[in-house]
Design a protein around this motif. Structure first.
Motif, PDB file in Angstrom:
ATOM      1  N   THR A  13       4.338 -17.473   0.927  1.00  0.00           N
ATOM      2  CA  THR A  13       3.580 -16.745   1.945  1.00  0.00           C
ATOM      3  C   THR A  13       2.352 -17.867   2.675  1.00  0.00           C
ATOM      4  OG1 THR A  13       2.306 -15.678   0.395  1.00  0.00           O
ATOM      5  CG2 THR A  13       4.174 -14.547   1.427  1.00  0.00           C
ATOM      6  N   GLN A  14       2.144 -18.700   1.810  1.00  0.00           N
ATOM      7  CA  GLN A  14       1.027 -19.508   2.152  1.00  0.00           C
ATOM      8  C   GLN A  14       1.591 -21.114   2.748  1.00  0.00           C
ATOM      9  OE1 GLN A  14      -0.892 -19.352  -1.493  1.00  0.00           O
ATOM     10  NE2 GLN A  14      -1.804 -17.351  -0.956  1.00  0.00           N
ATOM     11  N   LYS A  15       1.855 -20.979   4.140  1.00  0.00           N
ATOM     12  CA  LYS A  15       2.534 -22.258   4.601  1.00  0.00           C
ATOM     13  C   LYS A  15       1.758 -23.466   4.646  1.00  0.00           C
ATOM     14  CE  LYS A  15       5.660 -19.064   5.828  1.00  0.00           C
ATOM     15  NZ  LYS A  15       7.021 -19.033   4.842  1.00  0.00           N
ATOM     16  N   GLY A  16       2.728 -24.502   4.809  1.00  0.00           N
ATOM     17  CA  GLY A  16       2.101 -26.082   5.145  1.00  0.00           C
ATOM     18  C   GLY A  16       1.647 -26.871   3.620  1.00  0.00           C
ATOM     19  N   TYR A  17       1.840 -26.096   2.738  1.00  0.00           N
ATOM     20  CA  TYR A  17       1.471 -26.942   1.571  1.00  0.00           C
ATOM     21  C   TYR A  17       2.153 -26.394   0.279  1.00  0.00           C
ATOM     22  CZ  TYR A  17      -1.957 -23.382   0.692  1.00  0.00           C
ATOM     23  OH  TYR A  17      -2.672 -21.965   0.477  1.00  0.00           O
ATOM     24  N   ILE A  18       2.138 -26.875  -0.977  1.00  0.00           N
ATOM     25  CA  ILE A  18       2.540 -26.310  -2.109  1.00  0.00           C
ATOM     26  C   ILE A  18       1.228 -26.841  -3.250  1.00  0.00           C
ATOM     27  CG2 ILE A  18       5.011 -26.353  -1.701  1.00  0.00           C
ATOM     28  CD1 ILE A  18       5.281 -28.642  -3.633  1.00  0.00           C
ATOM     29  N   GLU A  19       1.302 -25.928  -4.090  1.00  0.00           N
ATOM     30  CA  GLU A  19       0.310 -26.275  -5.241  1.00  0.00           C
ATOM     31  C   GLU A  19       1.225 -26.443  -6.565  1.00  0.00           C
ATOM     32  OE1 GLU A  19      -4.078 -24.675  -4.068  1.00  0.00           O
ATOM     33  OE2 GLU A  19      -2.505 -22.976  -4.480  1.00  0.00           O
ATOM     34  N   LEU A  20       0.714 -27.333  -7.480  1.00  0.00           N
ATOM     35  CA  LEU A  20       1.335 -27.636  -8.830  1.00  0.00           C
ATOM     36  C   LEU A  20       0.204 -27.570  -9.826  1.00  0.00           C
ATOM     37  CD1 LEU A  20       3.928 -30.416  -7.952  1.00  0.00           C
ATOM     38  CD2 LEU A  20       4.197 -27.864  -7.734  1.00  0.00           C
ATOM     39  N   SER A  21       0.231 -26.881 -10.733  1.00  0.00           N
ATOM     40  CA  SER A  21      -0.802 -27.102 -11.877  1.00  0.00           C
ATOM     41  C   SER A  21      -0.291 -27.789 -13.048  1.00  0.00           C
ATOM     42  CB  SER A  21      -1.398 -25.621 -12.344  1.00  0.00           C
ATOM     43  OG  SER A  21      -1.849 -24.881 -11.252  1.00  0.00           O
ATOM     44  N   VAL A  22      -0.810 -28.766 -13.475  1.00  0.00           N
ATOM     45  CA  VAL A  22      -0.011 -29.959 -14.408  1.00  0.00           C
ATOM     46  C   VAL A  22      -1.005 -30.232 -15.422  1.00  0.00           C
ATOM     47  CG1 VAL A  22       1.045 -32.234 -14.674  1.00  0.00           C
ATOM     48  CG2 VAL A  22       1.304 -30.936 -12.398  1.00  0.00           C
ATOM     49  N   ARG A  23      -0.432 -29.852 -16.584  1.00  0.00           N
ATOM     50  CA  ARG A  23      -1.390 -30.300 -17.925  1.00  0.00           C
ATOM     51  C   ARG A  23      -1.130 -31.925 -18.146  1.00  0.00           C
ATOM     52  NH1 ARG A  23      -3.190 -27.644 -22.243  1.00  0.00           N
ATOM     53  NH2 ARG A  23      -1.982 -25.796 -21.790  1.00  0.00           N
ATOM     54  N   LYS A  24      -2.083 -32.631 -18.426  1.00  0.00           N
ATOM     55  CA  LYS A  24      -1.859 -33.971 -19.012  1.00  0.00           C
ATOM     56  C   LYS A  24      -1.139 -34.197 -20.588  1.00  0.00           C
ATOM     57  CE  LYS A  24      -5.662 -36.285 -19.732  1.00  0.00           C
ATOM     58  NZ  LYS A  24      -6.943 -37.190 -19.407  1.00  0.00           N
ATOM     59  N   MET A  25      -0.235 -34.406 -20.555  1.00  0.00           N
ATOM     60  CA  MET A  25       0.431 -34.510 -21.965  1.00  0.00           C
ATOM     61  C   MET A  25       1.441 -35.479 -22.390  1.00  0.00           C
ATOM     62  SD  MET A  25       2.882 -31.025 -21.568  1.00  0.00           S
ATOM     63  CE  MET A  25       3.385 -30.968 -23.188  1.00  0.00           C
ATOM     64  N   GLY A  26       1.680 -36.340 -21.485  1.00  0.00           N
ATOM     65  CA  GLY A  26       2.644 -37.385 -21.669  1.00  0.00           C
ATOM     66  C   GLY A  26       2.593 -38.525 -20.682  1.00  0.00           C
ATOM     67  N   LYS A  27       3.520 -39.487 -20.747  1.00  0.00           N
ATOM     68  CA  LYS A  27       3.108 -40.760 -19.963  1.00  0.00           C
ATOM     69  C   LYS A  27       2.905 -40.455 -18.260  1.00  0.00           C
ATOM     70  CE  LYS A  27       5.723 -44.730 -18.441  1.00  0.00           C
ATOM     71  NZ  LYS A  27       7.067 -45.101 -18.222  1.00  0.00           N
ATOM     72  N   VAL A  28       4.026 -39.501 -17.866  1.00  0.00           N
ATOM     73  CA  VAL A  28       3.966 -39.311 -16.492  1.00  0.00           C
ATOM     74  C   VAL A  28       3.084 -38.410 -15.940  1.00  0.00           C
ATOM     75  CG1 VAL A  28       5.542 -38.717 -14.453  1.00  0.00           C
ATOM     76  CG2 VAL A  28       6.567 -39.895 -16.546  1.00  0.00           C
ATOM     77  N   THR A  29       2.783 -37.499 -16.813  1.00  0.00           N
ATOM     78  CA  THR A  29       1.669 -36.470 -16.278  1.00  0.00           C
ATOM     79  C   THR A  29       0.201 -37.114 -16.455  1.00  0.00           C
ATOM     80  OG1 THR A  29       1.628 -35.558 -18.432  1.00  0.00           O
ATOM     81  CG2 THR A  29       3.073 -34.282 -16.735  1.00  0.00           C
ATOM     82  N   THR A  30       0.149 -38.072 -17.522  1.00  0.00           N
ATOM     83  CA  THR A  30      -1.085 -38.709 -17.491  1.00  0.00           C
ATOM     84  C   THR A  30      -1.220 -39.794 -16.225  1.00  0.00           C
ATOM     85  OG1 THR A  30      -1.000 -38.754 -20.057  1.00  0.00           O
ATOM     86  CG2 THR A  30      -2.231 -40.421 -18.896  1.00  0.00           C
ATOM     87  N   ALA A  31      -0.374 -40.242 -15.872  1.00  0.00           N
ATOM     88  CA  ALA A  31      -0.301 -41.362 -14.714  1.00  0.00           C
ATOM     89  C   ALA A  31      -0.756 -40.417 -13.292  1.00  0.00           C
ATOM     90  CB  ALA A  31       1.068 -41.694 -14.425  1.00  0.00           C
ATOM     91  N   LEU A  32      -0.124 -38.913 -13.541  1.00  0.00           N
ATOM     92  CA  LEU A  32      -0.613 -38.102 -12.214  1.00  0.00           C
ATOM     93  C   LEU A  32      -1.972 -37.839 -12.355  1.00  0.00           C
ATOM     94  CD1 LEU A  32       0.244 -36.343  -9.795  1.00  0.00           C
ATOM     95  CD2 LEU A  32       0.642 -34.592 -11.532  1.00  0.00           C
ATOM     96  N   HIS A  33      -2.664 -37.532 -13.506  1.00  0.00           N
ATOM     97  CA  HIS A  33      -4.008 -37.381 -13.560  1.00  0.00           C
ATOM     98  C   HIS A  33      -4.869 -38.461 -13.384  1.00  0.00           C
ATOM     99  CE1 HIS A  33      -4.627 -33.294 -15.605  1.00  0.00           C
ATOM    100  NE2 HIS A  33      -3.315 -33.468 -15.457  1.00  0.00           N
ATOM    101  N   ARG A  34      -4.009 -39.823 -13.284  1.00  0.00           N
ATOM    102  CA  ARG A  34      -5.118 -40.754 -12.765  1.00  0.00           C
ATOM    103  C   ARG A  34      -5.179 -41.016 -11.121  1.00  0.00           C
ATOM    104  NH1 ARG A  34      -2.546 -43.712 -17.420  1.00  0.00           N
ATOM    105  NH2 ARG A  34      -0.959 -44.610 -15.888  1.00  0.00           N
ATOM    106  N   LEU A  35      -4.111 -40.429 -10.633  1.00  0.00           N
ATOM    107  CA  LEU A  35      -4.143 -40.623  -9.083  1.00  0.00           C
ATOM    108  C   LEU A  35      -5.301 -39.699  -8.508  1.00  0.00           C
ATOM    109  CD1 LEU A  35      -0.394 -40.127  -8.293  1.00  0.00           C
ATOM    110  CD2 LEU A  35      -1.767 -41.951  -8.599  1.00  0.00           C
ATOM    111  N   GLU A  36      -5.525 -39.965  -7.328  1.00  0.00           N
ATOM    112  CA  GLU A  36      -6.610 -39.224  -6.608  1.00  0.00           C
ATOM    113  C   GLU A  36      -6.260 -38.808  -5.313  1.00  0.00           C
ATOM    114  OE1 GLU A  36      -9.283 -42.568  -5.867  1.00  0.00           O
ATOM    115  OE2 GLU A  36     -10.120 -42.798  -8.156  1.00  0.00           O
ATOM    116  N   GLU A  37      -7.201 -37.955  -4.570  1.00  0.00           N
ATOM    117  CA  GLU A  37      -6.663 -37.553  -3.230  1.00  0.00           C
ATOM    118  C   GLU A  37      -6.358 -38.633  -2.337  1.00  0.00           C
ATOM    119  OE1 GLU A  37     -10.248 -35.176  -2.029  1.00  0.00           O
ATOM    120  OE2 GLU A  37     -10.037 -33.540  -3.761  1.00  0.00           O
TER     121      GLU A  37
END
Length: 272
Positions: free
Chosen positions: A62-86
């Motif tokens: 119902t909230q248009k124009g974006y999506i939100e994901l909540s991600v735990r840092k626990m492996g190679k790829v999720t750790t790489a995501l946590h290194r990214l910035e806005e």
């Protein structure tokens, strides 16, 4: 034919720190895209040059124009995501899987039971039903984590506690100074609160052991298996039922789930 393995590019519009190792990412697609989804579905997230992982969609359709994901840092790829910035970009494939049957739950009392990061897919459902409030009866959320520092969406939860639209019950495993709410495990809190089974649907998501104990306790309270829904997390790789990494018996969690009733779980092998 559109290649289902090619992701859409999305920009990280904002990052909110939930806990020491969990961030919530607000994502906007860089090209205009009719991205429609339902509460309970998930996406495959690719950090460019690193790999992919599945993630439940935590925002409401119902909230248009974006999506939100909540991600735990626990492996190679999720750790790489946590290194990214806005303003950095990532890839999104999906949405995938089935969803919570919200159309069949109209005029029902909904009981949401979550633990830890398991609140993410429930948040999509909770916010959807709050935005469609007239279609649902009593809403009750029971949510817990190990410590206050492990609670996700804290500001939202404390705000919802004051809302007349939903009743919120929070818990942590062990007593901490300043905590005035329930102390103990979520399945025990469910038993203590004794939610009514009448015209009710219970939806639970969290660590596997919590889900199993919550289902056991709901059955003790008189719920029947068809009233209880959950979502499963398995090692999903392709998202479309091709690679066979998430199969349980003859079903694929990515394609046939991730939403199941307790009745369906009872009929599956003990692999989840």
């Amino acid at each position: 034919m559109i290649n289902p393995y090619i992701p859409e590019i999305a920009k990280i519009e904002s990052i909110r720190k939930e806990t020491l190792d969990i961030n919530t990412y607000k994502l906007v697609f860089t090209k205009e895209k009719n991205f429609s989804y339902k509460p309970g579905q998930f996406v495959m997230v690719s950090v460019l040059g690193e790999g992919e992982f599945p993630a439940a969609i935590a925002s409401s359709p119902t909230q248009k124009g974006y999506i939100e994901l909540s991600v735990r840092k626990m492996g190679k790829v999720t750790t790489a995501l946590h290194r990214l910035e806005e303003n950095d970009v990532i890839g999104i494939r999906g949405p995938y899987g089935n969803s919570f049957p919200v159309e069949h739950w109209k005029n029902k009392n909904l009981l949401y039971i979550g633990g830890g990061i398991g609140l993410a897919p429930l948040r999509s459902l909770i916010n959807y039903t709050l935005d469609e409030r007239k279609n649902y009866n009593k809403l009750l959320l029971i949510y817990g984590a190990r410590t206050q520092g492990d609670l996700v969406y804290k500001e939202e939860l404390f705000k919802l506690e004051k809302s007349k639209d939903i009743e919120v019950k929070l818990a942590i495993d062990k007593h901490e100074e300043g905590w005035t709410r329930f102390v103990g495990f979520v399945p025990d809190y469910v038993l203590a609160l004794k939610p009514s089974t009448k015209n009710a649907i219970a939806i639970t998501c969290g660590p596997p052991i919590m889900i199993k104990l919550v289902i056991q306790n709901l059955l003790k309270l008189g719920f029947v298996q068809e009233q209880i829904y959950t979502t499963l997390e398995m090692r999903m790789k392709c998202g479309i039922g091709k690679c066979g990494r998430c199969n349980i018996g003859n079903i694929y969690v990515c394609k046939d789930g991730p939403v199941f009733t307790a009745k369906q779980l009872q009929e599956l092998p003990e692999e989840y």
